[in-house]
Enzyme design. Structure first.
Site, PDB file in Angstrom:
ATOM      1  N   LEU A 126      29.329  37.129  80.060  1.00 52.58           N
ATOM      2  CA  LEU A 126      29.744  36.617  78.747  1.00 52.58           C
ATOM      3  C   LEU A 126      28.544  36.554  77.793  1.00 52.58           C
ATOM      4  O   LEU A 126      28.599  37.038  76.671  1.00 52.58           O
ATOM      5  CB  LEU A 126      30.365  35.217  78.920  1.00 52.58           C
ATOM      6  CG  LEU A 126      30.780  34.479  77.659  1.00 52.58           C
ATOM      7  CD1 LEU A 126      31.940  35.192  76.958  1.00 52.58           C
ATOM      8  CD2 LEU A 126      31.220  33.031  77.982  1.00 52.58           C
ATOM      9  N   THR A 127      27.433  35.966  78.258  1.00 54.97           N
ATOM     10  CA  THR A 127      26.305  35.690  77.373  1.00 54.97           C
ATOM     11  C   THR A 127      25.608  36.977  76.917  1.00 54.97           C
ATOM     12  O   THR A 127      25.416  37.903  77.691  1.00 54.97           O
ATOM     13  CB  THR A 127      25.285  34.780  78.093  1.00 54.97           C
ATOM     14  OG1 THR A 127      25.961  33.598  78.518  1.00 54.97           O
ATOM     15  CG2 THR A 127      24.130  34.396  77.183  1.00 54.97           C
ATOM     16  N   GLU A 366      26.614  27.423  82.206  1.00 57.45           N
ATOM     17  CA  GLU A 366      28.034  27.064  82.064  1.00 57.45           C
ATOM     18  C   GLU A 366      28.233  25.985  80.994  1.00 57.45           C
ATOM     19  O   GLU A 366      29.062  25.091  81.123  1.00 57.45           O
ATOM     20  CB  GLU A 366      28.630  26.701  83.433  1.00 57.45           C
ATOM     21  CG  GLU A 366      28.517  27.919  84.340  1.00 57.45           C
ATOM     22  CD  GLU A 366      29.239  27.855  85.646  1.00 57.45           C
ATOM     23  OE1 GLU A 366      30.026  26.930  85.866  1.00 57.45           O
ATOM     24  OE2 GLU A 366      29.002  28.762  86.463  1.00 57.45           O
ATOM     25  N   GLY A 367      27.424  26.126  79.954  1.00 56.90           N
ATOM     26  CA  GLY A 367      27.460  25.206  78.810  1.00 56.90           C
ATOM     27  C   GLY A 367      26.376  24.157  78.931  1.00 56.90           C
ATOM     28  O   GLY A 367      26.330  23.420  79.910  1.00 56.90           O
TER      29      GLY A 367
HETATM   30  C1  LIG Z   1      19.825  30.870  85.287  1.00 58.88           C
HETATM   31  C2  LIG Z   1      20.932  31.143  84.291  1.00 58.88           C
HETATM   32  C3  LIG Z   1      22.121  31.713  84.737  1.00 58.88           C
HETATM   33  C4  LIG Z   1      23.134  32.015  83.844  1.00 58.88           C
HETATM   34  N1  LIG Z   1      24.259  32.654  84.289  1.00 58.88           N
HETATM   35  C5  LIG Z   1      25.149  33.147  83.395  1.00 58.88           C
HETATM   36  C6  LIG Z   1      26.221  34.006  83.833  1.00 58.88           C
HETATM   37  O1  LIG Z   1      26.389  34.270  85.033  1.00 58.88           O
HETATM   38  N2  LIG Z   1      27.055  34.519  82.894  1.00 58.88           N
HETATM   39  C7  LIG Z   1      26.915  34.241  81.576  1.00 58.88           C
HETATM   40  O2  LIG Z   1      27.687  34.770  80.776  1.00 58.88           O
HETATM   41  N3  LIG Z   1      25.901  33.422  81.122  1.00 58.88           N
HETATM   42  C8  LIG Z   1      25.018  32.895  82.005  1.00 58.88           C
HETATM   43  N4  LIG Z   1      23.973  32.095  81.572  1.00 58.88           N
HETATM   44  C9  LIG Z   1      23.838  31.814  80.161  1.00 58.88           C
HETATM   45  C10 LIG Z   1      24.034  30.343  79.805  1.00 58.88           C
HETATM   46  O3  LIG Z   1      25.383  30.014  79.870  1.00 58.88           O
HETATM   47  C11 LIG Z   1      23.405  30.147  78.422  1.00 58.88           C
HETATM   48  O4  LIG Z   1      22.001  30.186  78.614  1.00 58.88           O
HETATM   49  C12 LIG Z   1      23.814  28.832  77.782  1.00 58.88           C
HETATM   50  O5  LIG Z   1      25.178  28.854  77.462  1.00 58.88           O
HETATM   51  C13 LIG Z   1      22.993  28.529  76.536  1.00 58.88           C
HETATM   52  O6  LIG Z   1      22.875  29.638  75.693  1.00 58.88           O
HETATM   53  P1  LIG Z   1      21.421  30.052  75.155  1.00 58.88           P
HETATM   54  O7  LIG Z   1      20.496  30.079  76.323  1.00 58.88           O
HETATM   55  O8  LIG Z   1      21.581  31.294  74.360  1.00 58.88           O
HETATM   56  O9  LIG Z   1      20.986  28.854  74.236  1.00 58.88           O
HETATM   57  P2  LIG Z   1      21.438  28.600  72.710  1.00 58.88           P
HETATM   58  O10 LIG Z   1      22.897  28.727  72.596  1.00 58.88           O
HETATM   59  O11 LIG Z   1      20.587  29.448  71.830  1.00 58.88           O
HETATM   60  O12 LIG Z   1      21.048  27.083  72.528  1.00 58.88           O
HETATM   61  C14 LIG Z   1      19.719  26.642  72.247  1.00 58.88           C
HETATM   62  C15 LIG Z   1      19.757  25.134  72.077  1.00 58.88           C
HETATM   63  O13 LIG Z   1      20.608  24.781  70.967  1.00 58.88           O
HETATM   64  C16 LIG Z   1      21.625  23.903  71.402  1.00 58.88           C
HETATM   65  N5  LIG Z   1      22.861  24.192  70.678  1.00 58.88           N
HETATM   66  C17 LIG Z   1      23.422  25.405  70.423  1.00 58.88           C
HETATM   67  N6  LIG Z   1      24.569  25.246  69.753  1.00 58.88           N
HETATM   68  C18 LIG Z   1      24.757  23.932  69.590  1.00 58.88           C
HETATM   69  C19 LIG Z   1      25.767  23.132  68.975  1.00 58.88           C
HETATM   70  N7  LIG Z   1      26.843  23.685  68.368  1.00 58.88           N
HETATM   71  N8  LIG Z   1      25.618  21.788  68.973  1.00 58.88           N
HETATM   72  C20 LIG Z   1      24.544  21.202  69.570  1.00 58.88           C
HETATM   73  N9  LIG Z   1      23.562  21.898  70.169  1.00 58.88           N
HETATM   74  C21 LIG Z   1      23.668  23.241  70.190  1.00 58.88           C
HETATM   75  C22 LIG Z   1      21.775  24.174  72.888  1.00 58.88           C
HETATM   76  O14 LIG Z   1      22.385  23.084  73.580  1.00 58.88           O
HETATM   77  C23 LIG Z   1      20.334  24.403  73.284  1.00 58.88           C
HETATM   78  O15 LIG Z   1      19.687  23.160  73.445  1.00 58.88           O
HETATM   79  C24 LIG Z   1      22.967  31.719  82.468  1.00 58.88           C
HETATM   80  C25 LIG Z   1      21.792  31.114  82.044  1.00 58.88           C
HETATM   81  C26 LIG Z   1      20.780  30.822  82.926  1.00 58.88           C
HETATM   82  C27 LIG Z   1      19.505  30.193  82.430  1.00 58.88           C
END
Ligand SMILES: Cc1cc2nc3c(=O)[nH]c(=O)nc-3n(C[C@H](O)[C@H](O)[C@H](O)COP(=O)(O)OP(=O)(O)OC[C@H]3O[C@@H](n4cnc5c(N)ncnc54)[C@H](O)[C@@H]3O)c2cc1C
Length: 383
Positions: A126-127, A366-367
Site C-alpha cells: 500500500l505505502t 499499520e498506522g
Molecule cells: C518496518 C516497516 C514495515 C512496514 N510494512 C508495511 C507493509 O507491509 N505494507 C505497507 O503498505 N506499508 C508498510 N509500512 C509503512 C507504514 O505503514 C508507514 O510508514 C506509516 O503508515 C507512516 O507513513 P510514513 O512513514 O510515510 O510517515 P508519514 O505519513 O509521512 O508521517 C510522518 C509523521 O506525520 C504524522 N502524520 C501524518 N499525517 C498525520 C495526520 N493527518 N495527523 C497527525 N499526524 C500525522 C505521522 O503520524 C508521523 O508522525 C511499514 C513501515 C515500516 C517502518
C-alpha cells in the site's frame, strides 16, 4: 467477554508456543539479529510447518481456521520469545486478508493454500514514497490494456516486498484522472517481468522480517488478478488494517510482557548496596507500572479480538488496542532498560537491547499512533 485467559481456547496455544518457541525459534532469532538484514527463511518455514503462518486462513483453503482471539494469543506468545518471528507470521495474514475477504473463489484457490503452507510469501503493498499516512494518495497506476493490466509505480516499506512471490498491490486506475483518484487493488506476481523487490538495509529492529522497496515497470498482469470492485481498494485496505492492528497490539503485549518478566528476574538477582534491587521502592514502582500497563494492553487486545470473532465493528477497538499496547510496550522496554542499566544497554548481556529495538516500529506501522488517535477521535465525535 473473557477478560483474561480463556482456558479452553487460549491455554493450549500458550502451552504449545512455550514448548516450541524457546527451542525452535528464539535461538535462530538471536543469531539472525546479529547478521545483515535478510529474510529468515529458516524461521518462516518452521512457523509454516507448525501451522503458525496459515493460522486463521480458512480451513477450506489449507489454513487453520482459528479465531482472532486464538491468533492474538499465538502472536503474543511468539512475540514474547522473538518479536520479528511474530511479524513473519502476521505479514502473510495481512497480505492474504484482502483475498480472503474480497477475492473470487478462483483467486482464493490460487493464492491462499500455498500462502497457508509457506510455499508462497505474500506482501501487502500500500505505502508509497508519497503515500504513507495519507494512503489514499496513490501514484501507482493500473492501466487497462485489452486482455491484461499494466502496472507502473513504486512501493516502499513493504514487509517481505524483497522476497515475496506476489504482492497485493494498491494503486489508482490510469483512466481515473480526477484530482483525488479512487484506489483499486490487484494481485501482482513477483515473477512478472518489470517487478523488482529490494531489501531496505540497516533497519533498527525486526531485522530478519525484512522490509522492501518494490519497483513496477510496465508489469503485465492478467485481468483475473484484479481484486474486488474498481475504486473500492481504499476501503478494502482500511478494513484489512483494522484487523491487522489487533495483531500488532498482540505483538506489543508479548514484547511488554517479556520486558516485565526480564525486569522481575533481574530485580531479584542484581545486588546493589547489599540487597537485591527489587527491594528498592524506585525499582518496585517501575515494575508496578509495567505490570499494570501490560494487563491493560492485554485486555484491550483481547476485547478487540473477541469483537472481531463476533463479527462486530472493530474500527475503534482495534485502534485503541494498537495505540495503547504499542505505547505500553515502549514504556515497558524503556523501564526494562533502566532496571538492567549497563547490562540492558549491551546486547551481549540480555535480550533487553533487542527488545528495545524491535519494539519501536509497533508505534509506526499499520498506522502511526497519531493516525490511531485520529481514528479514535473520529469514532468519539461521530457518536
Ligand atoms: C518496518 C516497516 C514495515 C512496514 N510494512 C508495511 C507493509 O507491509 N505494507 C505497507 O503498505 N506499508 C508498510 N509500512 C509503512 C507504514 O505503514 C508507514 O510508514 C506509516 O503508515 C507512516 O507513513 P510514513 O512513514 O510515510 O510517515 P508519514 O505519513 O509521512 O508521517 C510522518 C509523521 O506525520 C504524522 N502524520 C501524518 N499525517 C498525520 C495526520 N493527518 N495527523 C497527525 N499526524 C500525522 C505521522 O503520524 C508521523 O508522525 C511499514 C513501515 C515500516 C517502518
Amino acid at each position: 467477554m473473557t477478560y483474561n485467559l480463556d482456558p479452553e481456547l487460549q491455554q493450549p496455544i500458550r502451552d504449545m508456543m512455550r514448548e516450541f518457541c524457546p527451542k525452535e525459534i528464539e535461538p535462530l532469532g538471536l543469531k539472525h539479529d546479529r547478521e545483515p538484514d535478510s529474510f529468515a527463511h529458516d524461521i518462516f518455514q518452521k512457523l509454516a510447518a507448525k501451522g503458525l503462518v496459515g493460522f486463521v486462513m480458512p480451513k477450506d483453503y489449507g489454513g487453520g481456521g482459528r479465531k482472532k482471539l486464538e491468533y492474538a494469543t499465538m502472536i503474543e506468545e511468539l512475540s514474547y520469545f522473538d518479536p520479528p518471528s511474530s511479524l513473519l507470521s502476521a505479514v502473510s495474514q495481512l497480505a492474504v486478508d484482502p483475498i480472503m475477504n474480497f477475492g473470487t473463489p478462483e483467486q482464493k484457490q490460487k493464492w491462499l493454500p500455498k500462502s497457508a503452507t509457506g510455499e508462497l510469501i505474500p506482501a501487502f503493498a500500500l505505502t508509497e514514497p508519497n503515500a504513507g499516512s495519507d494512503a489514499a494518495n496513490q501514484a501507482l497506476t493500473i492501466k487497462d490494456d485489452g486482455d491484461h493490466y499494466v502496472i507502473n509505480g513504486e512501493k516502499i516499506f513493504i514487509m517481505h516486498g524483497d522476497v515475496c512471490h506476489f504482492a497485493v498491490t494498491f494503486g489508482r486506475l490510469a483512466s481515473d484522472t480526477s484530482e483525488r483518484p479512487r484506489v483499486s487493488a490487484i494481485i501482482v506476481p513477483a515473477d512478472a517481468e518489470g517487478f523488482k523487490g529490494f531489501t531496505l538495509q540497516h533497519k533498527m529492529g525486526m531485522k530478519y522480517a525484512t522490509t522492501g522497496r518494490i519497483e513496477y515497470k510496465d508489469v503485465k498482469v492478467p485481468k483475473e488478478n484484479f481484486l474486488g470492485e474498481p475504486g473500492k481498494g481504499f476501503k478494502m485496505a482500511m478494513i484489512t488494517l483494522d484487523g491487522a492492528r489487533i495483531g500488532i497490539a498482540a505483538q506489543s503485549v508479548g514484547i511488554a510482557q517479556r520486558a516485565l518478566d526480564e525486569s522481575i528476574k533481574y530485580a531479584k538477582e542484581r545486588i546493589a548496596f547489599g540487597a537485591p534491587i527489587g527491594k528498592l521502592q524506585a525499582i518496585q514502582w517501575m515494575i508496578a507500572d509495567m505490570a499494570t500497563k501490560v494487563e491493560a494492553a492485554r485486555l484491550l487486545t483481547y476485547k478487540a479480538a473477541q469483537l472481531q470473532d463476533k463479527g462486530e465493528s472493530i474500527n475503534l477497538a482495534a485502534s485503541q488496542a494498537k495505540l495503547f499496547a504499542s505505547e505500553a510496550s515502549k514504556f515497558c522496554v524503556d523501564r526494562a532498560m533502566q532496571i538492567h542499566s549497563g547490562y540492558g544497554y549491551i546486547g551481549e548481556f540480555s535480550v533487553v537491547e533487542k527488545l528495545y529495538r524491535d519494539q519501536r516500529v509497533t508505534e509506526i506501522y499499520e498506522g502511526t499512533s497519531e493516525i490511531q488517535r485520529l481514528v479514535i477521535a473520529g469514532n468519539m465525535l461521530r457518536k
